[in-house]
Enzyme design. Structure first.
Site, PDB file in Angstrom:
ATOM      1  N   ARG A 213      -9.035 -11.257  34.888  1.00  0.00           N
ATOM      2  CA  ARG A 213     -10.107 -11.450  33.923  1.00  0.00           C
ATOM      3  C   ARG A 213     -10.019 -10.365  32.850  1.00  0.00           C
ATOM      4  O   ARG A 213      -9.439  -9.297  33.068  1.00  0.00           O
ATOM      5  CB  ARG A 213     -11.462 -11.440  34.615  1.00  0.00           C
ATOM      6  CG  ARG A 213     -11.916 -10.099  35.133  1.00  0.00           C
ATOM      7  CD  ARG A 213     -13.210 -10.214  35.912  1.00  0.00           C
ATOM      8  NE  ARG A 213     -13.700  -8.900  36.325  1.00  0.00           N
ATOM      9  CZ  ARG A 213     -14.584  -8.188  35.615  1.00  0.00           C
ATOM     10  NH1 ARG A 213     -15.046  -8.656  34.467  1.00  0.00           N
ATOM     11  NH2 ARG A 213     -14.994  -7.012  36.047  1.00  0.00           N
ATOM     12  N   ASN A 223      -5.403  -5.488  33.021  1.00  0.00           N
ATOM     13  CA  ASN A 223      -4.287  -6.299  33.484  1.00  0.00           C
ATOM     14  C   ASN A 223      -3.154  -6.366  32.472  1.00  0.00           C
ATOM     15  O   ASN A 223      -2.053  -6.814  32.799  1.00  0.00           O
ATOM     16  CB  ASN A 223      -4.767  -7.717  33.803  1.00  0.00           C
ATOM     17  CG  ASN A 223      -5.772  -7.730  34.932  1.00  0.00           C
ATOM     18  OD1 ASN A 223      -5.525  -7.188  35.999  1.00  0.00           O
ATOM     19  ND2 ASN A 223      -6.935  -8.333  34.689  1.00  0.00           N
ATOM     20  N   ARG A 269     -11.295 -19.514  34.099  1.00  0.00           N
ATOM     21  CA  ARG A 269     -12.345 -19.158  35.056  1.00  0.00           C
ATOM     22  C   ARG A 269     -13.715 -19.486  34.485  1.00  0.00           C
ATOM     23  O   ARG A 269     -13.955 -19.393  33.275  1.00  0.00           O
ATOM     24  CB  ARG A 269     -12.282 -17.669  35.399  1.00  0.00           C
ATOM     25  CG  ARG A 269     -11.010 -17.292  36.116  1.00  0.00           C
ATOM     26  CD  ARG A 269     -10.922 -15.815  36.388  1.00  0.00           C
ATOM     27  NE  ARG A 269     -11.946 -15.355  37.338  1.00  0.00           N
ATOM     28  CZ  ARG A 269     -11.925 -14.144  37.898  1.00  0.00           C
ATOM     29  NH1 ARG A 269     -10.943 -13.302  37.621  1.00  0.00           N
ATOM     30  NH2 ARG A 269     -12.879 -13.794  38.740  1.00  0.00           N
ATOM     31  N   SER A 280     -13.441 -11.151  44.433  1.00  0.00           N
ATOM     32  CA  SER A 280     -12.196 -11.927  44.383  1.00  0.00           C
ATOM     33  C   SER A 280     -12.350 -13.248  45.123  1.00  0.00           C
ATOM     34  O   SER A 280     -11.755 -14.251  44.736  1.00  0.00           O
ATOM     35  CB  SER A 280     -11.052 -11.116  44.991  1.00  0.00           C
ATOM     36  OG  SER A 280     -10.832  -9.935  44.257  1.00  0.00           O
ATOM     37  N   GLN A 301      -2.376  -9.301  43.529  1.00  0.00           N
ATOM     38  CA  GLN A 301      -3.180  -8.437  42.664  1.00  0.00           C
ATOM     39  C   GLN A 301      -2.313  -7.830  41.571  1.00  0.00           C
ATOM     40  O   GLN A 301      -1.264  -7.245  41.842  1.00  0.00           O
ATOM     41  CB  GLN A 301      -3.815  -7.312  43.497  1.00  0.00           C
ATOM     42  CG  GLN A 301      -4.732  -7.797  44.598  1.00  0.00           C
ATOM     43  CD  GLN A 301      -6.094  -8.229  44.074  1.00  0.00           C
ATOM     44  OE1 GLN A 301      -6.281  -8.434  42.876  1.00  0.00           O
ATOM     45  NE2 GLN A 301      -7.049  -8.368  44.984  1.00  0.00           N
ATOM     46  N   ARG A 372      -8.488  15.330  71.539  1.00  0.00           N
ATOM     47  CA  ARG A 372      -7.700  15.089  70.321  1.00  0.00           C
ATOM     48  C   ARG A 372      -6.395  14.380  70.708  1.00  0.00           C
ATOM     49  O   ARG A 372      -5.606  14.917  71.482  1.00  0.00           O
ATOM     50  CB  ARG A 372      -7.415  16.410  69.634  1.00  0.00           C
ATOM     51  CG  ARG A 372      -6.703  16.266  68.297  1.00  0.00           C
ATOM     52  CD  ARG A 372      -6.448  17.641  67.690  1.00  0.00           C
ATOM     53  NE  ARG A 372      -5.719  17.530  66.433  1.00  0.00           N
ATOM     54  CZ  ARG A 372      -6.302  17.377  65.249  1.00  0.00           C
ATOM     55  NH1 ARG A 372      -7.627  17.344  65.183  1.00  0.00           N
ATOM     56  NH2 ARG A 372      -5.583  17.289  64.155  1.00  0.00           N
TER      57      ARG A 372
END
Length: 906
Positions: A213, A223, A269, A280, A301, A372
């Site tokens: 977007r 992007n 979209r 998403s 992505q 531990r």
């Protein structure tokens, strides 16, 4: 030549006098015929005229049509009358560039008709006229398969009923083998129909989707940010387009991103899915609702510039195998991960994480400070990196990128999948049904499980199998089966079902794998050992009234049977196996001895155990009815009955489906088979030497045990001597105590050495002997083929050449047509024999190729044998050293070296 009529005098116009040709004329005409290259028909006419005194035939001229058909006259090329340069049109018009049309002298033979004619000759011994094809209305393919499958089932039932009738009449043994072969042929055809019907469906639409977007507030148009000279969107598209996705989409709401996307598909979209608060999942939902043809969404992505095409290809392969979701996770390096129950597993991080409270204090998140964990003792955490997500449509519709109802999978689920699957591939339907048959559930419960977990078509994925196991466990607990059980078990461990013996499932997986790729064995030594486990034990009491013989108790894990056999029964089985499988590895039997002792009987028992183990673990031989009969029949006099039942059984070449196509399964380089054969011959020498050295080492251990026992016995004698102490002094009593303690420790040393020798005999020597038996049997197979099949092939070719030579000589000498026809019939018969020999030769090479792969699979045992040898030697020497260390303080206490005894005086 005499005149045939007594009333009419010889001579006249219609009855001219017969000529008499001299031998010189005969010889001269034969030379002329040879030089003039006359046809056989012309030579026969000339020979007939010479024998009967008739005038020689006149030469016949060929007709114009025949001459033109046989040979086309050369075309006259018009050449120019001057030497000037010609134009292109002149050259083309002269025909200089035109090629003569090729006209064959004989019509090209129809190879299909010739092939059918030879097949009829081989099958029926005569030519069979082809039947005109019958017109049948075209039916649906699925309807034909279903009808054929039902027809095969009815044919099998008819043969079973007919065989039961023959058994009632006492003729069962006579027709048993024939009926078994007919039923097996129809079962194989049914399996082929099942395989065709259960072929995996590869029609799922996997769409790669990039959400990009343009309304980002923190980094505007992030992007389109440049990394390494290219935008993030361009970099992601270049990676995605190298993967075989069904379609590639960019979902955006910005025109600049639309221009950057270029020729790929673009999904515009909606406003709701492009806001700052939209997740998403909402963007994927917006895409899914507009594209109902998509089955799986691969979300990549843009903000992950280090994504690689190989990661996506591996994830796509897992999705094609039926996983519900696959996504990426990492610690330092990127890893693809999936979880067992719903196919989503994560890479584990071993970072110890802390959380800072509001008051500034910190507390551990994923570990206990009092305990531990070390890295090797801690399974670690799951860390998701968000590089990509492959998710099915149904999960997206529910608002998830991963399976929300995933529960913890018990270790049994993975073990069952490893058994049912071959190399992680989906499970075959037949294997799935075989697994369900081992769960002891009713037919109604199995039908409900199939409806809930089984796929509608194709193979069974890991997810389907895990759901099935959970449903089986719940059904065994008495619960009502439904999808709600999975939702109620979210975050909990799924129940563990009770499953019977999985040996039939393992054997079925191996057989299906062999059928899927007949040119590759595809079995490891571990998988070969799963075919069967054989035990051969010597019966202590000998049988027989006058001539005593030993018997052996033979047990098989595969058939769950125990039978009693004698050596002659094994001998009968070996003879029948060599006749039934002449091109397979059939090992040698241990020798027979009339007068035998306990050592020989034990050695022969081990040899028989190795022999029967190799036979029952052979991927092809173990499936034959002959082996099953030997391992399960409890009747008397087995050696004669097994010969009577199976002596008419055809060999493997006559019953194999691969006999006619074996040539196509051979490796392209036939020299590979010859080189493998030479390698195995050299391996026979090497492994034989290793076996002798191992036996010599075991004999040294046995000798050491005997010497230790003798040493202990002598010390015990010294400890019992009482008269020496009267002369020697008071020290002798203490020394006698030392002798007693030392003899006791030496006895334990002898026993321990004997035990180690026995363990090494079984673990090392017997396994080397098993490997040596396989290698020698392969060598015997190659020699058997050379002496048998190759010799028969050469003999058939020689006979064919002699028949052709006799035919040529008979034609030249003018033999009658009937003799020539007989020779031609013999030649046709011999041609079918040679053709059969060639098919057998190809099939034998194919069998040798497969047996070579089997031998190489057995070679895997060398590594485990040597590992066992090293570990056994270490343990043996350490145990013996411990015993000697226990002896040392006893010797120092009772047998000191500072007595200073000289002639009995201190």
């Amino acid at each position: 030549m005499e005149w045939s009529s007594k009333n009419v005098p010889p001579g006249g116009i219609l009855h001219p006098a017969k000529a008499t040709y001299s031998p010189e004329t005969h010889q001269f005409l034969r030379v002329l015929m040879n030089e003039s290259k006359l046809t056989m028909l012309q030579r026969k006419k000339v020979d007939y005229c010479l024998r009967n005194g008739e005038p020689l035939p006149l030469p016949t001229s060929r007709s114009c049509s025949e001459m033109s058909a046989r040979k086309k006259l050369p075309r006259v090329v018009i050449r120019p009358g001057s030497s000037k340069r010609r134009t292109r049109e002149t050259i083309l018009n002269s025909g200089a560039y035109e090629r003569e049309r090729f006209i064959p002298r004989q019509p090209r033979p129809d190879r299909d008709k010739e092939k059918n004619r030879l097949q009829n000759r081989m099958a029926f011994g005569k030519d069979v006229e082809p039947k005109p094809p019958k017109f049948t209305p075209k039916k649906n393919e699925t309807e034909q398969e279903v009808n054929r499958f039902d027809q095969l089932v009815s044919e099998i039932k008819e043969r079973e009923e007919w065989f039961h009738q023959m058994e009632e009449l006492g003729e069962g043994d006579k027709y048993k083998l024939v009926i078994q072969q007919q039923i097996q042929a129809r079962v194989r055809e049914m399996e082929k129909l099942k395989l065709e019907d259960s072929s995996p469906s590869s029609g799922r639409h996997v769409a790669a989707l990039i959400l990009a977007r343009g309304g980002s507030k923190s980094i505007p148009l992030k992007n389109l940010a440049l990394v390494g000279g290219r935008s993030l969107l361009t970099n992601s598209l270049s990676v995605v387009q190298r993967v075989d996705f069904s379609s590639v989409w960019v979902s955006t709401d910005h025109e600049r991103i639309l221009e950057e996307a270029g020729p790929v598909n673009v999904h515009w979209r909606s406003t709701e899915s492009a806001t700052d608060d939209a997740s998403s999942v909402l963007g994927i939902l917006d895409f899914v609702e507009s594209h109902p043809e998509v089955d799986v969404i691969a979300l990549v992505q843009c903000t992950s510039p280090f994504v690689r095409s190989r990661y996506l290809e591996q994830a796509l392969e897992w999705v094609k195998r039926g996983r519900e979701c696959v996504f990426s996770a990492s610690r330092q390096n990127i890893r693809l991960c999936f979880n067992d129950i719903h196919s989503c597993v994560l890479y584990r991080s071993h970072s110890l994480r802390w959380f800072q409270e509001a008051d500034g204090r910190v507390r551990p998140i994923n570990f206990d400070i009092k305990k531990r964990p070390r890295r090797q003792d801690w399974s670690g955490e799951f860390v998701e990196n968000g590089m990509f997500y492959f998710v099915e449509r149904k999960l997206v519709k529910r608002g998830f990128l991963q399976s929300a109802s995933a529960g913890t999978v018990p270790p049994l689920y993975r073990e069952v999948f490893d058994v049912c699957s071959h190399n992680g591939e989906p499970v075959h339907r037949d294997v799935y049904q075989c697994l369900l048959s081992q769960c002891n559930l009713s037919t109604g419960q199995l039908k409900v499980i199939w409806d809930l977990a089984g796929p509608s078509q194709g193979l069974i994925t890991r997810t389907n199998l895990y759901k099935t196991l959970a449903l089986v466990a719940w059904a065994q607990q008495g619960k009502t089966l439904s999808e709600k059980l999975f939702n109620s078990s979210a975050g909990k461990e799924y129940p563990t079902p009770s499953i019977g013996d999985l040996t039939p499932v393992k054997n079925l997986v191996l057989q299906l794998n062999l059928k899927a790729n007949p040119a590759v064995l595809g079995l490891t030594y571990t998988e070969i050992t799963q075919l069967d486990t054989i035990s051969v034990e010597l019966v202590p009491e000998k049988k027989g009234l006058f001539l005593k013989h030993s018997e052996y108790l033979v047990s098989s894990r595969r058939f769950n049977s125990k039978v009693t056999r004698r050596y002659n029964d094994f001998l009968a089985l070996q003879e029948l196996l060599l006749n039934r499988f002449p091109y397979r590895v059939v090992p040698r039997l241990p020798p027979k001895k009339i007068v035998s002792d306990a050592h020989f009987l034990e050695s022969r028992r081990r040899g028989l155990h190795r022999w029967l183990t190799l036979v029952c673990r052979h991927p092809t031989i173990c499936q034959d009815a002959l082996v099953a009969f030997f391992l399960t029949d409890h009747g008397p006099d087995i050696q004669h009955r097994i010969r009577d039942i199976f002596r008419r059984a055809p060999d493997e070449f006559m019953t194999s489906d691969l006999a006619a196509t074996a040539k196509n399964l051979l490796p392209a380089d036939h020299g590979e088979i010859a080189s493998s054969r030479e390698q195995i011959r050299s391996l026979v020498q090497v492994v034989g030497k290793l076996k002798l050295l191992a036996e010599a080492a075991i004999e040294r251990q046995n000798s050491y045990a005997r010497d230790s026992e003798d040493f202990a016995a002598q010390l015990k004698i010294l400890s019992a001597a009482s008269n020496i102490g009267q002369v020697f002094g008071s020290q002798w009593g203490s020394m006698q105590k030392g002798f007693t303690a030392l003899s006791r420790e030496l006895y334990s040393l002898s026993n321990k050495s004997q035990q180690n020798a026995n363990v090494e005999q079984i673990t090392v020597c017997e396994r080397l002997a098993l490997l040596l038996d396989v290698l020698i049997s392969h060598k015997d197979l190659c020699e058997r083929l050379e002496k048998g099949l190759a010799h028969d092939h050469q003999q058939a070719l020689s006979k064919m050449l002699s028949l052709k030579k006799r035919k040529i000589q008979g034609v030249i000498r003018g033999t009658d047509a009937e003799s020539v026809e007989q020779l031609e019939a013999k030649m046709l018969t011999q041609e079918s024999v040679i053709s059969n020999m060639e098919l057998r030769s190809d099939f034998s090479l194919y069998c040798v190729h497969m047996e070579t792969q089997l031998v190489y699979a057995y070679l895997e045992t060398l590594s485990s044998i040597l590992n066992s040898l090293v570990s056994l030697r270490i343990r043996s020497h350490s145990e013996l050293a411990d015993i000697w260390k226990q002896v040392q303080p006893v010797v120092q206490e009772y047998l000191p070296i500072d007595y200073g005894i000289v002639n009995g005086n201190a």
